[in-house]
Design an enzyme around this catalytic site. Structure first.
Site, PDB file in Angstrom:
ATOM      1  CD  GLU A   1      -2.690   3.841  -6.159  1.00 47.28           C
ATOM      2  OE1 GLU A   1      -3.015   5.023  -6.036  1.00 47.28           O
ATOM      3  OE2 GLU A   1      -2.068   3.234  -5.253  1.00 47.28           O
TER       4      GLU A   1
ATOM      5  CG  ASN B   1      -3.031   3.708   0.872  1.00 45.87           C
ATOM      6  OD1 ASN B   1      -3.952   3.922   1.662  1.00 45.87           O
ATOM      7  ND2 ASN B   1      -2.804   2.525   0.345  1.00 45.87           N
TER       8      ASN B   1
ATOM      9  CG  HIS C   1      -2.134  -0.320  -3.939  1.00 45.32           C
ATOM     10  ND1 HIS C   1      -2.582   0.940  -3.648  1.00 45.32           N
ATOM     11  CD2 HIS C   1      -2.450  -1.072  -2.849  1.00 45.32           C
ATOM     12  CE1 HIS C   1      -3.136   0.947  -2.457  1.00 45.32           C
ATOM     13  NE2 HIS C   1      -3.069  -0.262  -1.950  1.00 45.32           N
TER      14      HIS C   1
ATOM     15  CB  SER D   1      -0.845   0.058   1.274  1.00 46.39           C
ATOM     16  OG  SER D   1      -1.599  -1.089   1.424  1.00 46.39           O
TER      17      SER D   1
HETATM   18  P1  NAD Z   1      -3.680  -9.760   6.180  1.00 45.08           P
HETATM   19  O1  NAD Z   1      -3.107  -9.558   7.525  1.00 45.08           O
HETATM   20  O2  NAD Z   1      -5.149  -9.946   6.022  1.00 45.08           O
HETATM   21  O3  NAD Z   1      -2.964 -11.019   5.451  1.00 45.08           O
HETATM   22  C1  NAD Z   1      -1.578 -11.164   5.345  1.00 45.08           C
HETATM   23  C2  NAD Z   1      -1.276 -12.642   5.147  1.00 45.08           C
HETATM   24  O4  NAD Z   1       0.131 -12.771   4.860  1.00 45.08           O
HETATM   25  C3  NAD Z   1      -1.551 -13.484   6.411  1.00 45.08           C
HETATM   26  O5  NAD Z   1      -2.385 -14.579   6.070  1.00 45.08           O
HETATM   27  C4  NAD Z   1      -0.159 -13.948   6.851  1.00 45.08           C
HETATM   28  O6  NAD Z   1      -0.146 -15.257   7.395  1.00 45.08           O
HETATM   29  C5  NAD Z   1       0.610 -13.923   5.532  1.00 45.08           C
HETATM   30  N1  NAD Z   1       2.058 -13.772   5.700  1.00 45.08           N
HETATM   31  C6  NAD Z   1       2.721 -12.921   6.540  1.00 45.08           C
HETATM   32  N2  NAD Z   1       4.047 -13.075   6.369  1.00 45.08           N
HETATM   33  C7  NAD Z   1       4.222 -14.020   5.414  1.00 45.08           C
HETATM   34  C8  NAD Z   1       5.368 -14.612   4.795  1.00 45.08           C
HETATM   35  N3  NAD Z   1       6.598 -14.257   5.138  1.00 45.08           N
HETATM   36  N4  NAD Z   1       5.159 -15.546   3.854  1.00 45.08           N
HETATM   37  C9  NAD Z   1       3.912 -15.903   3.482  1.00 45.08           C
HETATM   38  N5  NAD Z   1       2.797 -15.398   4.023  1.00 45.08           N
HETATM   39  C10 NAD Z   1       2.950 -14.466   4.977  1.00 45.08           C
HETATM   40  O7  NAD Z   1      -3.167  -8.500   5.319  1.00 45.08           O
HETATM   41  P2  NAD Z   1      -3.848  -7.824   4.026  1.00 45.08           P
HETATM   42  O8  NAD Z   1      -4.839  -6.821   4.487  1.00 45.08           O
HETATM   43  O9  NAD Z   1      -4.256  -8.883   3.074  1.00 45.08           O
HETATM   44  O10 NAD Z   1      -2.596  -6.996   3.456  1.00 45.08           O
HETATM   45  C11 NAD Z   1      -1.593  -7.615   2.679  1.00 45.08           C
HETATM   46  C12 NAD Z   1      -0.849  -6.560   1.878  1.00 45.08           C
HETATM   47  O11 NAD Z   1      -1.789  -5.876   1.027  1.00 45.08           O
HETATM   48  C13 NAD Z   1      -0.166  -5.478   2.704  1.00 45.08           C
HETATM   49  O12 NAD Z   1       1.021  -5.105   2.068  1.00 45.08           O
HETATM   50  C14 NAD Z   1      -1.186  -4.340   2.701  1.00 45.08           C
HETATM   51  O13 NAD Z   1      -0.595  -3.081   2.901  1.00 45.08           O
HETATM   52  C15 NAD Z   1      -1.722  -4.474   1.288  1.00 45.08           C
HETATM   53  N6  NAD Z   1      -3.069  -3.907   1.069  1.00 45.08           N
HETATM   54  C16 NAD Z   1      -4.059  -4.066   1.996  1.00 45.08           C
HETATM   55  C17 NAD Z   1      -5.333  -3.560   1.745  1.00 45.08           C
HETATM   56  C18 NAD Z   1      -6.479  -3.772   2.699  1.00 45.08           C
HETATM   57  O14 NAD Z   1      -7.540  -3.165   2.509  1.00 45.08           O
HETATM   58  N7  NAD Z   1      -6.359  -4.628   3.699  1.00 45.08           N
HETATM   59  C19 NAD Z   1      -5.592  -2.862   0.540  1.00 45.08           C
HETATM   60  C20 NAD Z   1      -4.555  -2.741  -0.399  1.00 45.08           C
HETATM   61  C21 NAD Z   1      -3.288  -3.246  -0.129  1.00 45.08           C
END
Ligand code: NAD
Length: 287
Positions: A153, A191, A141, A118
């Site tokens: 993005e 963001n 993104h 993000s």
């Molecule tokens: P989340 O916490 O829901 O999920 C993250 C997952 O990654 C978990 O299941 C965890 O077990 C896994 N994980 C962590 N470390 C790991 C590793 N080393 N190897 C493999 N798996 C691993 O998080 P999310 O909300 O899905 O966010 C993930 C990414 O997407 C982040 O970079 C976040 O900034 C980005 N993002 C989030 C959103 C949102 O609305 N939540 C929107 C856009 C982008």
């Protein structure tokens, strides 16, 4: 262009990306470091498809074929050399860099690497990778919920080939997404702007007061014309994920006060109240 995709991180975003990719007729593998997250992720995508069939949005045949495109795998057993490897793991520079470095050694140089970060720098994320890979490294993104939100993005790093950017842009457009081309800058476009959408309401509300939280959301939704209020959106995104993004943008802007994380948000994370995914955040979701 893309026939096989590996998505690593089976949380909120990884599930959404895997679901949308499978709906495009692509073979998708969904992996996670936690084994239970893999099966939970696949199960929750299948449940969501089932609901969409019940609502009459898709046919059972469509969903059956999408479901056949989707496979949960662990980090030891994914198929080598997908066309695209996209990570959606924790918003942490060192963890993401480590994952890309390992994958760079395992996959042939044709695979495009993408981060769903993000806010983290695309140039920093790929700094330890081979020169050939840096040319095939992008930020992709997506927005939550991925199957519904059209915006994606596409972030070009200093070394990303223009051809990769152009091809991805056309590929997404052909499938109904609206790609926005971005420079590698803190928070990219959305963001960076959205920090104020969360930051100012947090400063107005100040501490946990359900009445103020609800009325702030109501005003922005019903009068401001936003689809969701800031606290509703924070709960959907994940308060922890949003806090990591806030910290990373704040640090990238040399701790400018306008981007400072708020103590209310930090307190919620310390208490494990992370929003919808934990059943409680600014609102309660427990059934
Ligand atoms: P989340 O916490 O829901 O999920 C993250 C997952 O990654 C978990 O299941 C965890 O077990 C896994 N994980 C962590 N470390 C790991 C590793 N080393 N190897 C493999 N798996 C691993 O998080 P999310 O909300 O899905 O966010 C993930 C990414 O997407 C982040 O970079 C976040 O900034 C980005 N993002 C989030 C959103 C949102 O609305 N939540 C929107 C856009 C982008």
């Amino acid at each position: 262009m893309l026939n096989k995709v590996l998505v690593v991180g089976a949380g909120t975003m990884g599930q959404g990306i895997a679901q949308w990719m499978a709906q495009q007729g692509i073979e998708v593998e969904l992996a996670d470091i936690r084994l239970e997250a893999i099966s939970k992720g696949v199960e929750s995508i299948n449940k969501s498809w089932k609901r969409l069939v019940e609502k009459g949005k898709f046919t059972a045949d469509e969903v059956l074929s999408w479901s056949a495109n989707l496979k949960g795998v662990d980090l030891e057993t994914f198929s080598p050399n997908p066309d695209l490897f996209i990570e959606a793991i924790a918003e942490d520079l060192d963890i993401k860099k480590g994952m890309f470095k390992d994958a760079d050694q395992m996959m042939n140089e044709k695979t495009i690497f993408a981060s769903n970060t993000s806010s983290l720098s695309i140039n920093k994320l790929c700094e330890d990778l081979s020169t050939a890979r840096k040319r095939r490294f992008v930020g992709l993104h997506f927005f939550n919920p991925v199957p519904i939100m059209k915006l994606v993005e596409i972030i070009q790093g200093n070394n990303t080939d223009q051809e990769i950017i152009d091809n991805l842009k056309s590929w997404f457009e052909e499938r109904g997404k609206v790609p926005a081309l971005c420079q590698d800058s803190p928070g990219f476009i959305v963001n960076r702007m959205a920090r104020n959408f969360y930051g100012e309401p947090l400063r107005i509300v100040q501490d946990f007061n359900r009445k103020k939280i609800t009325s702030t959301d109501t005003i922005l939704r019903e009068v401001g014309g936003f689809k969701m209020g800031p606290f509703e959106l924070l709960d959907l995104i994940g308060i922890d994920v949003n806090l990591s993004v806030t910290r990373s943008v704040w640090e990238a802007f040399k701790k400018a006060p306008r981007f400072a994380p708020h103590k209310l948000q930090e307190g919620m994370v310390n208490l494990g109240l992370l929003g919808k995914k934990t059943g409680e955040g600014y609102y309660n979701y427990e059934k």
